[in-house]
Design a protein around this motif. Structure first.
Motif, PDB file in Angstrom:
ATOM      1  N   ALA A  40       0.830  -1.215   0.000  1.00 29.49           N
ATOM      2  CA  ALA A  40       0.000   0.000   0.000  1.00 29.49           C
ATOM      3  C   ALA A  40       0.857   1.255   0.000  1.00 29.49           C
ATOM      4  CB  ALA A  40      -0.936  -0.001   1.200  1.00 29.49           C
ATOM      5  N   ASP A  41       2.042   1.158   0.594  1.00 31.62           N
ATOM      6  CA  ASP A  41       2.936   2.318   0.650  1.00 31.62           C
ATOM      7  C   ASP A  41       3.997   2.279  -0.442  1.00 31.62           C
ATOM      8  OD1 ASP A  41       4.430   0.226   1.585  1.00 31.62           O
ATOM      9  OD2 ASP A  41       5.091   1.230   3.426  1.00 31.62           O
ATOM     10  N   ALA A  42       3.701   1.588  -1.547  1.00 27.97           N
ATOM     11  CA  ALA A  42       4.671   1.454  -2.645  1.00 27.97           C
ATOM     12  C   ALA A  42       5.031   2.792  -3.261  1.00 27.97           C
ATOM     13  CB  ALA A  42       4.122   0.513  -3.720  1.00 27.97           C
ATOM     14  N   GLY A  43       4.194   3.772  -3.078  1.00 32.23           N
ATOM     15  CA  GLY A  43       4.498   5.096  -3.616  1.00 32.23           C
ATOM     16  C   GLY A  43       4.154   5.224  -5.085  1.00 32.23           C
ATOM     17  N   GLU A  44       4.721   6.255  -5.689  1.00 30.90           N
ATOM     18  CA  GLU A  44       4.429   6.555  -7.085  1.00 30.90           C
ATOM     19  C   GLU A  44       5.254   5.685  -8.024  1.00 30.90           C
ATOM     20  OE1 GLU A  44       3.832  10.469  -8.450  1.00 30.90           O
ATOM     21  OE2 GLU A  44       2.040  10.385  -7.214  1.00 30.90           O
ATOM     22  N   ALA A  45       4.668   5.404  -9.163  1.00 27.96           N
ATOM     23  CA  ALA A  45       5.335   4.638 -10.211  1.00 27.96           C
ATOM     24  C   ALA A  45       5.133   5.371 -11.525  1.00 27.96           C
ATOM     25  CB  ALA A  45       4.752   3.232 -10.287  1.00 27.96           C
ATOM     26  N   THR A  46       5.925   5.011 -12.492  1.00 33.22           N
ATOM     27  CA  THR A  46       5.801   5.573 -13.838  1.00 33.22           C
ATOM     28  C   THR A  46       5.565   4.426 -14.809  1.00 33.22           C
ATOM     29  OG1 THR A  46       7.300   7.383 -13.280  1.00 33.22           O
ATOM     30  CG2 THR A  46       6.954   6.947 -15.622  1.00 33.22           C
ATOM     31  N   ALA A  47       4.660   4.635 -15.729  1.00 29.26           N
ATOM     32  CA  ALA A  47       4.364   3.623 -16.749  1.00 29.26           C
ATOM     33  C   ALA A  47       4.480   4.265 -18.122  1.00 29.26           C
ATOM     34  CB  ALA A  47       2.961   3.069 -16.541  1.00 29.26           C
ATOM     35  N   ARG A  48       4.961   3.485 -19.072  1.00 30.74           N
ATOM     36  CA  ARG A  48       5.060   3.938 -20.464  1.00 30.74           C
ATOM     37  C   ARG A  48       4.186   3.040 -21.336  1.00 30.74           C
ATOM     38  NH1 ARG A  48      10.484   2.337 -21.780  1.00 30.74           N
ATOM     39  NH2 ARG A  48       9.969   2.929 -23.904  1.00 30.74           N
ATOM     40  N   TRP A  49       3.461   3.673 -22.256  1.00 33.39           N
ATOM     41  CA  TRP A  49       2.744   2.927 -23.275  1.00 33.39           C
ATOM     42  C   TRP A  49       3.633   2.945 -24.504  1.00 33.39           C
ATOM     43  CZ3 TRP A  49      -3.206   3.605 -23.807  1.00 33.39           C
ATOM     44  CH2 TRP A  49      -3.811   3.417 -22.567  1.00 33.39           C
ATOM     45  N   VAL A  50       3.982   1.776 -25.004  1.00 36.22           N
ATOM     46  CA  VAL A  50       4.889   1.662 -26.133  1.00 36.22           C
ATOM     47  C   VAL A  50       4.188   0.890 -27.245  1.00 36.22           C
ATOM     48  CG1 VAL A  50       7.148   0.796 -26.873  1.00 36.22           C
ATOM     49  CG2 VAL A  50       6.861   1.667 -24.544  1.00 36.22           C
ATOM     50  N   GLY A  76      -6.998   8.611  -5.713  1.00 38.28           N
ATOM     51  CA  GLY A  76      -5.611   8.937  -6.030  1.00 38.28           C
ATOM     52  C   GLY A  76      -5.550   9.640  -7.353  1.00 38.28           C
ATOM     53  N   ALA A  77      -4.457  10.303  -7.594  1.00 38.42           N
ATOM     54  CA  ALA A  77      -4.317  11.056  -8.837  1.00 38.42           C
ATOM     55  C   ALA A  77      -3.290  10.404  -9.751  1.00 38.42           C
ATOM     56  CB  ALA A  77      -3.901  12.489  -8.533  1.00 38.42           C
ATOM     57  N   VAL A  78      -3.639  10.300 -11.012  1.00 40.37           N
ATOM     58  CA  VAL A  78      -2.718   9.803 -12.027  1.00 40.37           C
ATOM     59  C   VAL A  78      -2.541  10.904 -13.058  1.00 40.37           C
ATOM     60  CG1 VAL A  78      -2.420   8.134 -13.906  1.00 40.37           C
ATOM     61  CG2 VAL A  78      -3.336   7.389 -11.706  1.00 40.37           C
ATOM     62  N   THR A  79      -1.314  11.167 -13.391  1.00 41.51           N
ATOM     63  CA  THR A  79      -1.008  12.085 -14.482  1.00 41.51           C
ATOM     64  C   THR A  79      -0.783  11.221 -15.717  1.00 41.51           C
ATOM     65  OG1 THR A  79       0.077  13.600 -12.964  1.00 41.51           O
ATOM     66  CG2 THR A  79       0.559  13.876 -15.298  1.00 41.51           C
ATOM     67  N   ALA A  80      -1.575  11.436 -16.737  1.00 41.71           N
ATOM     68  CA  ALA A  80      -1.459  10.659 -17.972  1.00 41.71           C
ATOM     69  C   ALA A  80      -1.283  11.631 -19.127  1.00 41.71           C
ATOM     70  CB  ALA A  80      -2.698   9.802 -18.172  1.00 41.71           C
ATOM     71  N   GLY A 101       1.717   7.891 -11.112  1.00 41.77           N
ATOM     72  CA  GLY A 101       0.754   7.881 -10.019  1.00 41.77           C
ATOM     73  C   GLY A 101       0.999   6.716  -9.091  1.00 41.77           C
ATOM     74  N   PRO A 102       0.101   6.510  -8.122  1.00 41.62           N
ATOM     75  CA  PRO A 102       0.238   5.392  -7.190  1.00 41.62           C
ATOM     76  C   PRO A 102       0.304   4.058  -7.950  1.00 41.62           C
ATOM     77  CG  PRO A 102      -1.491   6.893  -6.468  1.00 41.62           C
ATOM     78  CD  PRO A 102      -1.092   7.325  -7.843  1.00 41.62           C
ATOM     79  N   ALA A 103       1.252   3.219  -7.568  1.00 43.75           N
ATOM     80  CA  ALA A 103       1.489   1.963  -8.292  1.00 43.75           C
ATOM     81  C   ALA A 103       0.229   1.110  -8.403  1.00 43.75           C
ATOM     82  CB  ALA A 103       2.613   1.182  -7.616  1.00 43.75           C
ATOM     83  N   ARG A 104      -0.499   0.955  -7.295  1.00 47.79           N
ATOM     84  CA  ARG A 104      -1.719   0.129  -7.331  1.00 47.79           C
ATOM     85  C   ARG A 104      -2.762   0.706  -8.286  1.00 47.79           C
ATOM     86  NH1 ARG A 104      -3.223  -1.784  -1.171  1.00 47.79           N
ATOM     87  NH2 ARG A 104      -1.608  -3.389  -0.989  1.00 47.79           N
ATOM     88  N   LEU A 105      -2.860   2.005  -8.310  1.00 51.26           N
ATOM     89  CA  LEU A 105      -3.839   2.655  -9.178  1.00 51.26           C
ATOM     90  C   LEU A 105      -3.457   2.499 -10.649  1.00 51.26           C
ATOM     91  CD1 LEU A 105      -6.427   4.212  -9.352  1.00 51.26           C
ATOM     92  CD2 LEU A 105      -5.171   6.296  -8.799  1.00 51.26           C
ATOM     93  N   LEU A 106      -2.175   2.595 -10.958  1.00 45.98           N
ATOM     94  CA  LEU A 106      -1.728   2.383 -12.343  1.00 45.98           C
ATOM     95  C   LEU A 106      -2.087   0.971 -12.800  1.00 45.98           C
ATOM     96  CD1 LEU A 106       1.807   4.057 -12.534  1.00 45.98           C
ATOM     97  CD2 LEU A 106      -0.418   5.026 -13.122  1.00 45.98           C
ATOM     98  N   LEU A 107      -1.901   0.000 -11.921  1.00 45.48           N
ATOM     99  CA  LEU A 107      -2.245  -1.380 -12.277  1.00 45.48           C
ATOM    100  C   LEU A 107      -3.747  -1.559 -12.470  1.00 45.48           C
ATOM    101  CD1 LEU A 107       0.239  -3.240  -9.934  1.00 45.48           C
ATOM    102  CD2 LEU A 107       0.263  -3.255 -12.441  1.00 45.48           C
ATOM    103  N   ALA A 108      -4.546  -0.871 -11.668  1.00 52.11           N
ATOM    104  CA  ALA A 108      -6.011  -0.964 -11.809  1.00 52.11           C
ATOM    105  C   ALA A 108      -6.473  -0.364 -13.127  1.00 52.11           C
ATOM    106  CB  ALA A 108      -6.691  -0.259 -10.638  1.00 52.11           C
TER     107      ALA A 108
END
Length: 190
Positions: A40-50, A76-80, A101-108
């Motif tokens: 839950a405390d994984a913090g922010e992550a970055t994802a790339r669409w390739v 939570g907030a995601v910047t896309a 954004g938050p890692a869990r939210l990016l996965l969702a």
């Protein structure tokens, strides 16, 4: 995000309800895999669409919709950010979008968002191929190319999104619904 003539309606309204519905169908709040593997405390992550295949990008509005959906509905907030304009060709390996954004939210958000993007980019890419074939044949014949025009044979609730994708691929929607014009078909004659 690059400027796009297709974003004339700020098309986040097309994407937002479908994205929320996709999250609901996925049961993202009970994603036991993510809950068990990402703290839950994984913090922010970055994802790339390739891009994994060449095609036409048609998901800038989706990226904007994600920012509108996540703070209120998801906690939570995601910047896309879309890195490619709608209607622009993409090549294999090209970065298309970036999320933070938050890692869990990016996965969702990942699967419902990718499903929507694949749907629209697939329609835009297929339309662009047809437009190119017709234009090539017309040049060879020495005449003007006719317009590629879609039907209304779309998934319920996805029509506006599908027609947006047709425009991104170079097509020209002509009749969005039954009130959009007169078209006598064989059904009427029969």
């Amino acid at each position: 995000m690059p400027a796009s003539p297709l974003n004339d309606q700020g098309n986040t309204a097309l994407w937002r309800p479908l994205l929320l519905r996709g999250l609901e169908e996925d049961g993202w709040l009970q994603d036991w895999t993510t809950l068990g593997s990402v703290p839950a405390d994984a913090g922010e992550a970055t994802a790339r669409w390739v891009a994994k295949a060449p095609g036409v990008w048609c998901a800038s509005g989706l990226q904007a919709a994600i920012a509108l959906v996540s703070p209120a509905e998801l906690g939570g907030a995601v910047t896309a950010t879309s890195l490619v304009a709608d209607g622009q060709s993409a090549v294999v390996g090209q970065d298309l979008a970036r999320w933070k954004g938050p890692a869990r939210l990016l996965l969702a958000l990942e699967r419902p968002a990718l499903n929507l993007a694949q749907y629209t980019c697939g329609i835009a890419s297929a339309t662009a191929r047809l437009v190119a074939q017709v234009e090539k044949a017309a040049r060879a014949a020495g005449c003007a190319a006719p317009r590629i025009v879609p039907t209304r044979k779309t998934l319920p609730h996805y029509r506006d999104l599908a027609l947006f994708a047709v425009r991104a691929g170079g097509g020209h929607p002509h009749r969005v619904n039954l009130a959009g014009g007169v078209l006598i078909k064989e059904n009427h004659v029969a």
